[in-house]
Design a protein around this motif. Structure first.
Motif, PDB file in Angstrom:
ATOM      1  N   ASN A  75       1.021  -5.773  53.950  1.00  0.00           N
ATOM      2  CA  ASN A  75       1.358  -4.344  53.920  1.00  0.00           C
ATOM      3  C   ASN A  75       0.804  -3.743  55.190  1.00  0.00           C
ATOM      4  O   ASN A  75      -0.385  -3.848  55.457  1.00  0.00           O
ATOM      5  CB  ASN A  75       0.680  -3.649  52.742  1.00  0.00           C
ATOM      6  CG  ASN A  75       1.440  -3.843  51.446  1.00  0.00           C
ATOM      7  OD1 ASN A  75       0.841  -4.000  50.412  1.00  0.00           O
ATOM      8  ND2 ASN A  75       2.750  -3.826  51.517  1.00  0.00           N
TER       9      ASN A  75
ATOM     10  N   LYS B  94      -0.671  -0.970  56.823  1.00  0.00           N
ATOM     11  CA  LYS B  94      -1.311   0.266  56.370  1.00  0.00           C
ATOM     12  C   LYS B  94      -1.911   1.014  57.554  1.00  0.00           C
ATOM     13  O   LYS B  94      -2.317   0.414  58.551  1.00  0.00           O
ATOM     14  CB  LYS B  94      -2.418  -0.065  55.363  1.00  0.00           C
ATOM     15  CG  LYS B  94      -1.871  -0.551  54.035  1.00  0.00           C
ATOM     16  CD  LYS B  94      -2.991  -0.876  53.089  1.00  0.00           C
ATOM     17  CE  LYS B  94      -2.438  -1.374  51.759  1.00  0.00           C
ATOM     18  NZ  LYS B  94      -3.493  -1.878  50.886  1.00  0.00           N
TER      19      LYS B  94
ATOM     20  N   CYS C  70       2.436  -7.794  44.951  1.00  0.00           N
ATOM     21  CA  CYS C  70       2.254  -6.694  45.910  1.00  0.00           C
ATOM     22  C   CYS C  70       0.758  -6.483  46.126  1.00  0.00           C
ATOM     23  O   CYS C  70       0.023  -6.262  45.153  1.00  0.00           O
ATOM     24  CB  CYS C  70       2.886  -5.413  45.362  1.00  0.00           C
ATOM     25  SG  CYS C  70       2.561  -3.965  46.395  1.00  0.00           S
TER      26      CYS C  70
ATOM     27  N   SER D  76      -0.715  -4.011  47.241  1.00  0.00           N
ATOM     28  CA  SER D  76      -1.148  -2.626  47.003  1.00  0.00           C
ATOM     29  C   SER D  76      -1.355  -2.334  45.531  1.00  0.00           C
ATOM     30  O   SER D  76      -2.371  -1.768  45.128  1.00  0.00           O
ATOM     31  CB  SER D  76      -0.118  -1.640  47.554  1.00  0.00           C
ATOM     32  OG  SER D  76      -0.125  -1.694  48.942  1.00  0.00           O
ATOM     33  N   CYS D  77      -0.327  -2.719  44.695  1.00  0.00           N
ATOM     34  CA  CYS D  77      -0.410  -2.342  43.283  1.00  0.00           C
ATOM     35  C   CYS D  77      -0.474  -3.560  42.358  1.00  0.00           C
ATOM     36  O   CYS D  77      -0.646  -3.397  41.147  1.00  0.00           O
ATOM     37  CB  CYS D  77       0.760  -1.453  42.900  1.00  0.00           C
ATOM     38  SG  CYS D  77       2.347  -2.302  42.917  1.00  0.00           S
TER      39      CYS D  77
ATOM     40  N   CYS E 182       8.025  -2.528  47.803  1.00  0.00           N
ATOM     41  CA  CYS E 182       7.663  -2.745  46.407  1.00  0.00           C
ATOM     42  C   CYS E 182       8.407  -1.731  45.537  1.00  0.00           C
ATOM     43  O   CYS E 182       8.334  -0.525  45.795  1.00  0.00           O
ATOM     44  CB  CYS E 182       6.142  -2.582  46.237  1.00  0.00           C
ATOM     45  SG  CYS E 182       5.649  -2.694  44.508  1.00  0.00           S
TER      46      CYS E 182
ATOM     47  N   TYR F 176       7.692  -0.680  42.762  1.00  0.00           N
ATOM     48  CA  TYR F 176       6.777   0.097  41.916  1.00  0.00           C
ATOM     49  C   TYR F 176       5.999   1.130  42.716  1.00  0.00           C
ATOM     50  O   TYR F 176       5.997   2.302  42.398  1.00  0.00           O
ATOM     51  CB  TYR F 176       5.819  -0.854  41.179  1.00  0.00           C
ATOM     52  CG  TYR F 176       6.578  -1.819  40.299  1.00  0.00           C
ATOM     53  CD1 TYR F 176       7.065  -1.420  39.054  1.00  0.00           C
ATOM     54  CD2 TYR F 176       6.844  -3.120  40.722  1.00  0.00           C
ATOM     55  CE1 TYR F 176       7.796  -2.291  38.267  1.00  0.00           C
ATOM     56  CE2 TYR F 176       7.564  -3.999  39.941  1.00  0.00           C
ATOM     57  CZ  TYR F 176       8.039  -3.578  38.709  1.00  0.00           C
ATOM     58  OH  TYR F 176       8.767  -4.427  37.942  1.00  0.00           O
ATOM     59  N   CYS F 177       5.360   0.674  43.801  1.00  0.00           N
ATOM     60  CA  CYS F 177       4.549   1.611  44.580  1.00  0.00           C
ATOM     61  C   CYS F 177       5.267   2.088  45.836  1.00  0.00           C
ATOM     62  O   CYS F 177       4.820   3.029  46.487  1.00  0.00           O
ATOM     63  CB  CYS F 177       3.195   1.000  44.948  1.00  0.00           C
ATOM     64  SG  CYS F 177       3.306  -0.374  46.112  1.00  0.00           S
TER      65      CYS F 177
ATOM     66  N   ASN G  31       5.530   0.720  48.676  1.00  0.00           N
ATOM     67  CA  ASN G  31       4.946   0.309  49.948  1.00  0.00           C
ATOM     68  C   ASN G  31       5.816  -0.722  50.651  1.00  0.00           C
ATOM     69  O   ASN G  31       6.286  -1.672  50.032  1.00  0.00           O
ATOM     70  CB  ASN G  31       3.557  -0.304  49.720  1.00  0.00           C
ATOM     71  CG  ASN G  31       2.487   0.759  49.670  1.00  0.00           C
ATOM     72  OD1 ASN G  31       2.628   1.819  50.266  1.00  0.00           O
ATOM     73  ND2 ASN G  31       1.427   0.492  48.922  1.00  0.00           N
TER      74      ASN G  31
END
Lengths: 265, 370
Positions: free
Chosen positions: B7, B9, B89, B91-92, B107, B109-110, B112
């Motif tokens: 990811n 970031k 993922c 992140s989540c 993702c 869900y999140c 990202n």
């Protein structure tokens, strides 16, 4: 020669006396000479009236003449003699068309002179004869002369508009117009279809690429030649087309300035 | 299992970074910080190398497990049987199920953006990339503009046709340098006619024409993804190669990316066909000065001078109207948008009649009157 002169005198007498019973006081306005007495009084009067109107409208004298016999003449010959008599006796003009019927021989002759030659072409006289012959063959004199006057009116009108009736101006003209209209419709449809397809092409832009010009460098020619191989010569015989009046239209005029169409009925 | 995903970031706030075509930089959605591709590459090179290494370890592990499962007579999971891959993922922690070829995604869900560096390791690493220059809004606007002037487009299409999905995809392409070499024989003829007495004379002079040469090509593109329709990918050409950059995963965050699943060899036929058609046209264009030319023989050989693997930016827009799907593609660099639209047959024949009828009447009248 002498005989012919005598006959001419006889004809003149017939024209003067034989038709003296006609209702026209003004002899210069007479166009129907029914020596064979095949028309009724009313029919005679009607045709005189119509012929007068044709002259007044289009400036061409339209004559109807019936004789019992040709008196040894050819139909065209007698008709020419009659023309000269009409000129001298009745003050007929240069521009005439005359339909002569000889009842005994069942022969007819159409004579045209002056402007009549322009209006009534050879082909026009053929068409005219076709129209009235079926009536005369059935002894329908009124119907035949009516057709004759109708046709004269039609042709005079066409000539007045600058297009005398001739080959290519009747059936051919119609056919040509029909073909022209069909071509015009087809070409219009093709143009419309091309325009529509051009717009339709805008709707479909996802296409496989078939060439790679955008990515090409310069073409490098390593070897090339243009060599003479051989020569073909074709000669096709194609003589100039002769001016055939039968096919090209117009009016055949004799040395006296007359044109004719004769035959039997 | 060690993560195979990276990811990108924000170094300032740890928010997700997206590559933004307009600025050519990676931007943070949260704090607005901007970072150059080089900066992010530097920061993430180690992480990506680790992710790629993890990918290889996990792959080997999965292969081993698969062999063991099969030896035990057990069935492989449905996703994996279809060639799908699962990732976590970072992140989540959600499980991401991707195609075997997916190299960058986000993702569900999140949200990202995630990059799978393992898909670009070794020989799978692209040589070049053209970064996205145009964004999603510009793609939507381009689609609206694309409808303009399309007179056969059904009236209800603009209103009822809604974009179901829009995604920016880095599509794998092969860029082939090649050369076509060969020769062609033509027969040229000149015709002269004249009249000689009562004869029409036609003289035809024939020439044997030969051309031998070569035509080089630079980077003929051909898409290397079975997921992308070839017609759409060919039609969005050309790309501006002056903006080709060395590949970096830093261009991928915020977009989807696939690795190739059509080999170079399988793509060569399409490249060769295009190159051959071009040299045929070019050669034929050198034969001038004749009233007639016929091609008698052509013989061309294709030589592959090298292939580069590149990712090209394409916006894919999917719409639905009256139960049918319509797919549009926009070149993410130049903005060229293509796609097939439905044709209103009533409008088509209406226009046909509107043109043909007056034209036929006028031309018929002209024919009759003149």
């Amino acid at each position: 020669m002498m005989t012919k002169k005598i006959i001419s005198i006889v004809i003149a007498v017939i024209l003067v006396l034989g038709i003296s019973t006609a209702a026209f006081a003004n002899t210069s306005g007479r166009y129907v000479f029914d020596d064979a007495s095949i028309l009724s009084y009313h029919e005679n009067a009607e045709f005189e009236g119509r012929a007068n109107i044709l002259y007044q409208t289009w400036g061409c004298e339209v004559y109807i003449i019936t004789f019992e016999s040709l008196m040894g003449y050819e139909a065209w010959e007698l008709n020419e003699l009659l023309y000269y008599e009409l000129v001298s006796e009745y003050g007929a003009g240069e521009d005439v068309i005359m339909l002569l019927l000889a009842m005994e021989e069942r022969q007819y002759d159409i004579l045209a002179h002056g402007y009549g030659n322009t209006v009534f072409t050879d082909y026009g006289k053929d068409v005219m004869a076709e129209r009235f012959l079926d009536n005369f063959a059935a002894d329908d004199w009124y119907g035949g002369f009516s057709d004759y006057l109708d046709t004269c009116e039609e042709f005079l009108k066409m000539a007045a508009y600058g297009e005398p009736f001739d080959i290519g101006s009747e059936g051919d003209s119609f056919g040509s117009n029909v073909i022209g209209v069909i071509i015009a419709v087809l070409v219009s449809c093709v143009i419309a279809l091309l325009v529509c397809l051009a717009f339709r092409a805008q709707m479909k832009t996802a296409r496989l690429a078939t060439e790679a010009h955008k990515y090409a460098k310069n073409l490098v020619l390593k070897n090339q030649y243009d060599r003479f191989s051989h020569r073909d010569i074709k000669r096709v015989y194609n003589p100039p087309q002769e001016n055939n009046s039968g096919s090209s239209g117009g009016t055949t005029v004799n040395s006296g300035g007359f044109s004719h169409k004769s035959g039997g009925f | 299992m060690a993560s195979e995903i990276t990811n990108h970031k924000c170094p300032a706030c740890t928010g997700p970074l997206h590559f933004v075509g307009a600025s050519g930089m990676l931007e943070c959605d949260y704090c607005g910080s901007k970072f150059s591709v080089e900066e992010i590459e530097k920061l993430y090179s180690e992480k990506e190398a680790k992710a790629a290494e993890n990918h290889e370890i996990n792959q080997a592990k999965k292969e081993k497990e698969k062999a063991e499962f099969e030896a035990m007579g057990m069935e492989w999971s449905e996703e994996e049987a279809k060639g799908m891959k699962t990732y976590s993922c970072p992140s989540c922690g959600a499980e991401l199920i991707c195609d075997a070829t997916t190299a960058a995604t986000s993702c569900p869900y999140c949200g990202n953006p995630t990059v799978l560096p393992g898909q670009f390791t070794g020989g799978l690493k692209p040589d070049l990339v053209i970064p996205f220059k145009l964004n999603k809004e510009q793609a939507k606007e381009a689609l609206k503009n694309y409808y303009k002037g399309k007179i056969f487009l059904p009236n209800s299409f603009k209103d009822q046709n809604h974009i179901e999905e829009i995604k920016g995809v880095y599509v794998p392409f092969w860029l082939c340098d090649c050369e076509m070499e060969g020769s062609a024989m033509y027969k040229g003829a000149n015709v002269r006619s004249w009249r000689d007495g009562d004869y029409d004379v036609t003289e035809t002079t024939y020439f044997n024409v030969m051309r031998e040469g070569s035509l080089g090509f630079e980077m003929i593109p051909v898409d290397a993804s079975t997921k992308m329709p070839d017609e759409h990918m060919d039609a969005v050409e050309p790309f501006d190669y002056s903006e080709l950059k060395p590949f970096s995963t830093a261009y991928l965050p915020g977009f989807l990316a696939d690795k190739y699943d059509v080999s170079q060899e399988a793509s060569m036929e399409r490249i060769e066909t295009r190159a051959k058609n071009s040299i045929k046209t070019e050669m034929r264009n050198t034969v001038r000065g004749y009233s007639m030319v016929t091609t008698e023989m052509e013989n061309y050989n294709f030589e592959n001078k090298g292939v580069k693997y590149a990712l090209m930016p394409v916006w894919m827009l999917s719409t639905k109207w009256e139960g049918k799907n319509f797919l549009f593609a926009m070149n993410g660099q130049t903005g060229k948008l293509i796609g097939d639209l439905p044709v209103d047959k009533k409008k088509f024949w209406g226009l046909f009649a509107a043109i043909a009828a007056p034209l036929a009447i006028v031309s018929s009248l002209i024919w009759i009157l003149i």
